[in-house]
Design a protein around this motif. Structure first.
Motif, PDB file in Angstrom:
ATOM      1  N   ALA A 176       0.829  -1.211   0.000  1.00 23.66           N
ATOM      2  CA  ALA A 176       0.000   0.000   0.000  1.00 23.66           C
ATOM      3  C   ALA A 176       0.863   1.261   0.000  1.00 23.66           C
ATOM      4  O   ALA A 176       0.559   2.229  -0.711  1.00 23.66           O
ATOM      5  CB  ALA A 176      -0.927   0.003   1.207  1.00 23.66           C
ATOM      6  N   ILE A 209       0.629   3.955  -2.973  1.00 24.81           N
ATOM      7  CA  ILE A 209       0.287   5.354  -2.671  1.00 24.81           C
ATOM      8  C   ILE A 209       1.395   6.281  -3.150  1.00 24.81           C
ATOM      9  O   ILE A 209       1.139   7.362  -3.701  1.00 24.81           O
ATOM     10  CB  ILE A 209       0.038   5.526  -1.155  1.00 24.81           C
ATOM     11  N   TYR A 251       1.026   6.720  -6.764  1.00 19.54           N
ATOM     12  CA  TYR A 251      -0.163   7.517  -7.084  1.00 19.54           C
ATOM     13  C   TYR A 251       0.110   9.015  -6.934  1.00 19.54           C
ATOM     14  O   TYR A 251      -0.352   9.835  -7.746  1.00 19.54           O
ATOM     15  CB  TYR A 251      -1.306   7.081  -6.162  1.00 19.54           C
TER      16      TYR A 251
END
Length: 588
Positions: A440, A444, A447
């Protein structure tokens, strides 16, 4: 403006007054209140003569969406990792068997009647999930809520709810693309599972502590506003990530279920939930067209029969194969033989995406109404039916089933083996959670890489160096979890080496072989994990020279700050365990 407000108040008054009268009648005749709401919607809907009593259906549909949020939020509050662990394998096997069989049965029924492929896909999804609301209501009225089979049903419903959330996310993708690609499906499910794990872990660490702080003020108003703010805020985040709002409501509810103030939250939310849930079920009735009921009576009859028989067979047989007795298995199968709120949510999804035909929604509502009425009677019928089947069963077949139950019991680990199995499962679960958090962090980072690069452009012009900084920052944040993963894998490999390498086999090399196994497994695993990280972060992976520099820097940090990273992770783990082990307060 004044006219719009007046219209809204008029519609709301009509809904609540008619729903109130109808549900009082249904309650008097001991019928499910949910069905009363749907009937109220039919009465005031545009398809019931002489005219529609609702003037602004769009506003009512928006309020119904709030009903979905509160309905799923309440289901999340009932979700408990501890409850799920108690029923274990039986719940997973039964839920998976039910969803798989009913997806196929529903799809085949749709194709048989010549419906569109998308109608058949959505029909299968609608038939695959049982109704938590209806089952809980029925078991309460029959006084069976605390019996063994009821606890199994609740466990199966929890697993179903989680799988249904995933199904809604998949259906959204299928509806927009028009087909199912195996690779895309696996990627979607993987991302969804990752998001759910990270949301639950991060949420359980943060949200209960925030609620503890707010509860210190001893203000119900403050607690309610905080709960609603967290609920809608997380739903907004989930929608921004292009997942269903139902997923956000369920997850934040599941997080708050671990709070000490769970019972107080349930009491505060209950009237709000009941109001908007009533509007949701009334809105379902608004879409119900009695003329379609007359036109599609044969598919409705066939689907109803398929729901009852399919769920009895899939849930009952899977429960029995998981090691439960015949009577309990029959009760579980009969108890789950209906469809309800998730079916309506999936149906509403198809309508909102404009991929399903007009007849499908009222058809499913009709099937739900019939199966809802049958539920209490089916539960009552389970015992006499299982007794008759036991008497009618040939002796040889009964002997085979008895041998199967004995064999299944013999597979259960006993004594030291049971403790060893528990330790291995716990280590593997911790490794999975740590890896999910690492994944994650890098996702992230990828992103937000472009935005972070833009903010660094004033003092770092080279895009490759920007990527190296972002990737290095993600690696730094991941170090506590990577170190914890290495330590867990090392402990697991030592345990496996101790079990698998016996002195009579290895002789004088016994110690050396065990040490090689204990060291090689975690090292190879970490190399594999780093390759996984490289694949996940391919968008921001720096060039080789900068990558080596970042890795060397990380290695130095690990050597210098090893103990601090270990202590940091231990604090997080202890905080998570304390939250999961605490019991909700009974009095407020």
């Amino acid at each position: 403006m004044h006219h719009a407000v007046e219209t809204f108040i008029q519609d709301l008054a009509v809904i609540m007054l008619i729903a109130g009268v109808v549900t009082v009648l249904f309650n008097r005749f001991k019928q499910p209140v949910v069905l009363g709401y749907i009937v109220a919607g039919v009465i005031i809907g545009p398809h019931t003569p002489p005219f529609s009593l609702i003037t602004d259906e769009r506003t009512i549909q928006i309020l119904a969406e709030l009903g979905v949020i509160f309905l799923l939020f309440s289901l999340g509050l009932e979700f408990s990792l501890k409850k799920l662990a108690k029923v274990g394998a039986t719940a997973f096997v039964a839920a998976l068997a039910e969803i798989t069989l009913m997806l196929w049965v529903g799809y085949e029924i749709g194709i048989y009647f010549g419906w569109k492929k998308m109608d058949a896909v959505f029909l299968g999804a609608m038939l695959s999930v049982s109704s938590t609301t209806i089952i809980v209501k029925a078991l309460n009225e029959l006084g069976m809520k605390r019996e063994k089979f009821a606890q199994l049903i609740f466990g199966i419903l929890i697993v179903e709810d989680v799988l249904a959330i995933g199904m809604i996310a998949l259906l959204s993708g299928v509806a927009t693309s028009g087909s199912v690609d195996a690779g895309d499906a696996v990627t979607t499910i993987g991302k969804l599972v990752l998001f759910m794990i990270v949301s639950l872990v991060a949420g359980i660490l943060i949200v209960p502590r925030l609620l503890d702080y707010v509860a210190k003020f001893k203000s119900k108003e403050m607690l309610l506003v905080t709960v609603l703010g967290l609920c809608f805020g997380f739903c907004l985040l989930v929608m921004k990530m292009e997942y269903s709002v139902a997923l956000g409501a369920f997850l934040i509810g599941a997080v708050m279920a671990e709070s000490r103030h769970l019972h107080q939250i349930e009491r505060l939310i209950e009237p709000v939930r009941d109001m908007f849930s009533a509007i949701f079920f009334v809105a379902i009735g608004l879409l119900f067209n009695p003329s379609i009921l007359a036109q599609y009576w044969l598919p409705i009859a066939v689907i109803t029969l398929a729901v009852v028989l399919g769920k009895v067979v899939s849930c009952g047989l899977a429960t029995f194969l998981s090691g439960q007795d015949g009577r309990t298995s029959m009760r579980v199968g009969m108890g789950l033989s209906q469809i309800g709120e998730f079916s309506f949510i999936i149906a509403a999804l198809g309508v909102s995406l404009k991929v399903t035909s007009d007849f499908l929604y009222p058809t499913v509502v009709a099937v739900s109404a019939v199966t809802t009425l049958l539920t209490p009677y089916l539960i009552k019928l389970a015992d006499p039916l299982s007794s008759r089947l036991a008497k009618a069963m040939p002796g040889k077949l009964a002997s085979v089933f008895g041998m199967y139950s004995t064999w299944l019991a013999s597979l259960q680990p006993q004594g030291d083996r049971a403790e060893l199995s528990r330790i291995i499962r716990r280590i593997l679960l911790q490794v999975v959670v740590n890896l999910a958090l690492v994944a994650a962090i890098f996702i992230i980072g990828g992103y937000f890489a472009e935005a972070l690069g833009g903010s660094m452009s004033a003092w770092v012009a080279d895009p490759q160096v920007q990527d190296a900084i972002v990737w290095g920052g993600a690696l730094l944040l991941s170090l506590p979890f990577l170190i914890a993963t290495y330590r867990k894998l090392h402990a697991l490999s030592m345990l496996l080496a101790e079990i698998s390498v016996r002195p009579e086999w290895a002789g004088s090399y016994n110690h050396a072989v065990r040490r090689v196994i204990a060291e090689v497994i975690p090292v190879v695993s970490i190399v594999g994990i780093m390759l996984m990280i490289a694949a996940l972060s391919s968008r921001i992976l720096p060039p080789t020279n900068l990558l080596i520099l970042v890795l060397v820097g990380a290695a130095v940090l690990v050597l210098v700050l090893w103990q601090r990273f270990v202590k940091l992770h231990s604090k997080l783990q202890i905080a998570l365990r304390e939250t999961l082990e605490q019991q909700p307060d009974e009095k407020h």
